[in-house]
Design a protein around this motif. Structure first.
Motif, PDB file in Angstrom:
ATOM      1  N   PHE A 186       0.927  -1.284   0.214  1.00  0.00           N
ATOM      2  CA  PHE A 186       0.363  -0.154   0.210  1.00  0.00           C
ATOM      3  C   PHE A 186       0.670   1.168   0.065  1.00  0.00           C
ATOM      4  O   PHE A 186       2.636   1.571   0.907  1.00  0.00           O
ATOM      5  CB  PHE A 186      -0.956   0.630   1.132  1.00  0.00           C
ATOM      6  CG  PHE A 186      -1.567   1.259   1.101  1.00  0.00           C
ATOM      7  CD1 PHE A 186      -2.348   1.957   0.841  1.00  0.00           C
ATOM      8  CD2 PHE A 186      -2.100   2.351   2.552  1.00  0.00           C
ATOM      9  CE1 PHE A 186      -3.497   3.379   0.763  1.00  0.00           C
ATOM     10  CE2 PHE A 186      -1.632   2.976   2.969  1.00  0.00           C
ATOM     11  CZ  PHE A 186      -2.505   3.793   1.973  1.00  0.00           C
ATOM     12  N   GLU A 187       0.363   2.028  -0.432  1.00  0.00           N
ATOM     13  CA  GLU A 187       1.075   3.406  -0.787  1.00  0.00           C
ATOM     14  C   GLU A 187      -0.255   4.813  -0.788  1.00  0.00           C
ATOM     15  O   GLU A 187      -0.647   5.032  -1.114  1.00  0.00           O
ATOM     16  CB  GLU A 187       1.708   3.721  -2.246  1.00  0.00           C
ATOM     17  CG  GLU A 187       3.505   2.624  -1.936  1.00  0.00           C
ATOM     18  CD  GLU A 187       3.979   2.696  -3.303  1.00  0.00           C
ATOM     19  OE1 GLU A 187       4.074   3.727  -4.179  1.00  0.00           O
ATOM     20  OE2 GLU A 187       5.289   1.576  -3.394  1.00  0.00           O
ATOM     21  N   GLY A 188       0.229   5.810   0.358  1.00  0.00           N
ATOM     22  CA  GLY A 188      -0.359   6.414   0.953  1.00  0.00           C
ATOM     23  C   GLY A 188      -1.226   7.375  -0.345  1.00  0.00           C
ATOM     24  O   GLY A 188      -2.378   7.188  -0.088  1.00  0.00           O
ATOM     25  N   ALA A 189      -0.280   7.331  -2.245  1.00  0.00           N
ATOM     26  CA  ALA A 189      -0.735   8.481  -2.992  1.00  0.00           C
ATOM     27  C   ALA A 189      -2.039   8.051  -3.209  1.00  0.00           C
ATOM     28  O   ALA A 189      -2.193   7.905  -3.732  1.00  0.00           O
ATOM     29  CB  ALA A 189       0.463   8.261  -3.726  1.00  0.00           C
ATOM     30  N   ASP A 190      -2.019   6.049  -2.967  1.00  0.00           N
ATOM     31  CA  ASP A 190      -3.832   6.023  -3.355  1.00  0.00           C
ATOM     32  C   ASP A 190      -4.980   5.772  -2.758  1.00  0.00           C
ATOM     33  O   ASP A 190      -5.737   5.408  -3.345  1.00  0.00           O
ATOM     34  CB  ASP A 190      -3.233   4.417  -3.712  1.00  0.00           C
ATOM     35  CG  ASP A 190      -2.018   4.310  -5.147  1.00  0.00           C
ATOM     36  OD1 ASP A 190      -2.869   4.453  -6.106  1.00  0.00           O
ATOM     37  OD2 ASP A 190      -1.526   2.522  -4.711  1.00  0.00           O
ATOM     38  N   ALA A 191      -4.738   6.574  -1.586  1.00  0.00           N
ATOM     39  CA  ALA A 191      -5.568   6.431  -0.746  1.00  0.00           C
ATOM     40  C   ALA A 191      -6.456   8.271  -0.892  1.00  0.00           C
ATOM     41  O   ALA A 191      -5.191   9.467  -0.372  1.00  0.00           O
ATOM     42  CB  ALA A 191      -5.808   6.312   0.103  1.00  0.00           C
ATOM     43  N   LEU A 192      -7.212   8.900  -1.101  1.00  0.00           N
ATOM     44  CA  LEU A 192      -7.830   9.728  -1.196  1.00  0.00           C
ATOM     45  C   LEU A 192      -9.216  10.072  -0.532  1.00  0.00           C
ATOM     46  O   LEU A 192      -9.899   9.258  -0.923  1.00  0.00           O
ATOM     47  CB  LEU A 192      -7.995  10.276  -2.996  1.00  0.00           C
ATOM     48  CG  LEU A 192      -6.355  11.056  -3.774  1.00  0.00           C
ATOM     49  CD1 LEU A 192      -7.330  10.871  -4.501  1.00  0.00           C
ATOM     50  CD2 LEU A 192      -5.972  11.619  -2.933  1.00  0.00           C
ATOM     51  N   TRP A 193      -9.087  10.961   0.796  1.00  0.00           N
ATOM     52  CA  TRP A 193     -11.155  11.267   0.974  1.00  0.00           C
ATOM     53  C   TRP A 193     -11.597  12.063   0.508  1.00  0.00           C
ATOM     54  O   TRP A 193     -11.382  13.068  -0.686  1.00  0.00           O
ATOM     55  CB  TRP A 193     -10.448  12.779   1.852  1.00  0.00           C
ATOM     56  CG  TRP A 193      -9.583  11.732   3.453  1.00  0.00           C
ATOM     57  CD1 TRP A 193      -8.916  12.035   3.794  1.00  0.00           C
ATOM     58  CD2 TRP A 193      -9.891  11.146   4.180  1.00  0.00           C
ATOM     59  NE1 TRP A 193      -8.083  11.003   4.680  1.00  0.00           N
ATOM     60  CE2 TRP A 193      -9.475  10.535   5.453  1.00  0.00           C
ATOM     61  CE3 TRP A 193     -12.148  10.685   4.489  1.00  0.00           C
ATOM     62  CZ2 TRP A 193      -9.782   9.711   6.519  1.00  0.00           C
ATOM     63  CZ3 TRP A 193     -11.795   9.600   5.965  1.00  0.00           C
ATOM     64  CH2 TRP A 193     -10.673   9.419   6.647  1.00  0.00           C
ATOM     65  N   ALA A 194     -12.416  10.999   0.276  1.00  0.00           N
ATOM     66  CA  ALA A 194     -13.689  12.015  -0.847  1.00  0.00           C
ATOM     67  C   ALA A 194     -14.787  12.381  -0.436  1.00  0.00           C
ATOM     68  O   ALA A 194     -16.254  13.094  -1.360  1.00  0.00           O
ATOM     69  CB  ALA A 194     -14.263  10.449  -1.483  1.00  0.00           C
TER      70      ALA A 194
END
Length: 350
Positions: A186-194
């Motif tokens: 898992f890499e943090g730039a793959d997760a975004l708050w929508a």
């Protein structure tokens, strides 16, 4: 002796082995008189700065308050085979150091707290080697209202960077809720708050299914839903396709964004600014910007066409940063900026 014991096959309670328990109230050590139940949830403790530092996030667009950056060692030796370290061109680390220092000063000038990651290897027994991609701090963790989810990098080249991020996060007093393990990546730039209770997670080359399930499980404990977004083969991270710049406004690379992403954004009520696959977007990292407040961004210098499109759609470009060396490693300021604190005040504290 503990609170329970076994003797000759018979259960013995603490009252049997501790004189006076039949005659006196239980002491606090045994949850009796004086026992104080813990008050509130972890999210409340973090929010109030009680026991933990109040670094947390549950949004991509509210005012940016604190970030984690890395200033590369200006004496880092050049690498002949840039492909071996996942770069596009040779980087002049002396120039990169100066550019990242300017970015740090820019953030501080905007009232954003800047914390620098400690690049020390973490012990005499650990391998001392340069981390050529450590400047892309956004990849190393993902912040939530309760603390950080620590990444597990997908490539051997970046293995070990997580330790440096963990040391910095712990040093700041941030709870580490989960370290992605097993065969998960898992890499943090793959997760975004929508939304306050919705996180979009790109699954592809950097975050695999196991990593997604681990992140999903961690978020579920906070009342947050994780939505999987399958990524195209040539895309590094979800952040490379999507930027959320306001409650109902997103910027999307329309030409390569997967249909699932467009459908999901529409269902969440987002209007999208579509960017075509121009040279500015593909090579100039024009979309790899940082949102510092609703519809206000810091972007890479040298992308006038994209800047004009964004401004015509209501975005304000607060500043342009010269990050030419950063681009040679296939990243921009969005990748280089680890989000430590950015909060929607209406978040329901679980």
């Amino acid at each position: 002796m503990g609170t329970r014991a076994w003797q000759k096959g018979r259960h013995i309670s603490v009252k049997d082995v501790t004189p006076g328990f039949e005659r006196e109230p239980l002491p606090a050590a045994y949850q009796g008189q004086g026992w104080q139940p813990r008050r509130g949830s972890l999210a409340q403790e973090v929010s109030e700065g009680r026991y933990w530092s109040p670094y947390r996030s549950n949004t991509e667009y509210r005012p940016l308050e604190a970030v984690l950056l890395h200033l590369p060692d200006r004496h880092t030796p050049p690498v002949a085979d840039v492909n071996a370290i996942q770069h596009l061109q040779p980087i002049d680390y002396d120039v990169l150091h100066a550019q990242m220092l300017s970015l740090s000063d820019l953030y501080r000038g905007l009232g954003i707290e800047v914390v620098l990651i400690d690049p020390a290897p973490g012990g005499e027994d650990r391998e001392a080697r340069p981390f050529h991609n450590l400047m892309y701090v956004r990849d190393l963790f993902f912040m939530t209202p309760e603390g950080a989810i620590l990444s597990r990098m997908a490539s051997e080249v970046r293995a070990g960077e997580e330790l440096l991020a963990a040391r910095s996060l712990v040093g700041l007093g941030i709870p580490i809720l989960r370290t992605v393990g097993g065969w998960g990546t898992f890499e943090g730039a793959d997760a975004l708050w929508a939304g306050a209770q919705t996180v979009l997670v790109g699954v592809g080359n950097r975050t695999n299914r196991s990593g997604f399930e681990q992140v999903k499980s961690c978020l579920e404990f906070q009342g947050v839903m994780a939505v999987e977004i399958p990524l195209p083969a040539r895309v590094q991270h979800l952040l490379g396709l999507l930027q959320i710049v306001d409650d109902d406004l997103a910027v999307v690379r329309a030409g390569i964004a997967p249909p699932d992403l467009k459908v999901t954004l529409s269902g969440l009520g987002f209007r999208c600014i579509a960017l075509d696959e121009t040279a500015e977007v593909r090579a100039g990292q024009a979309m790899n910007f940082v949102t510092i407040a609703p519809r206000r961004i810091v972007m890479v210098a040298g992308n006038p066409g994209t800047r004009r499109i964004l401004q015509d759609n209501g975005l304000e470009v607060e500043a342009e940063a010269d990050l030419s060396e950063l681009l040679k490693g296939a990243g921009g300021p969005g990748c280089a900026t680890g989000i430590l604190r950015r909060v929607r005040q209406e978040h329901r504290l679980a």
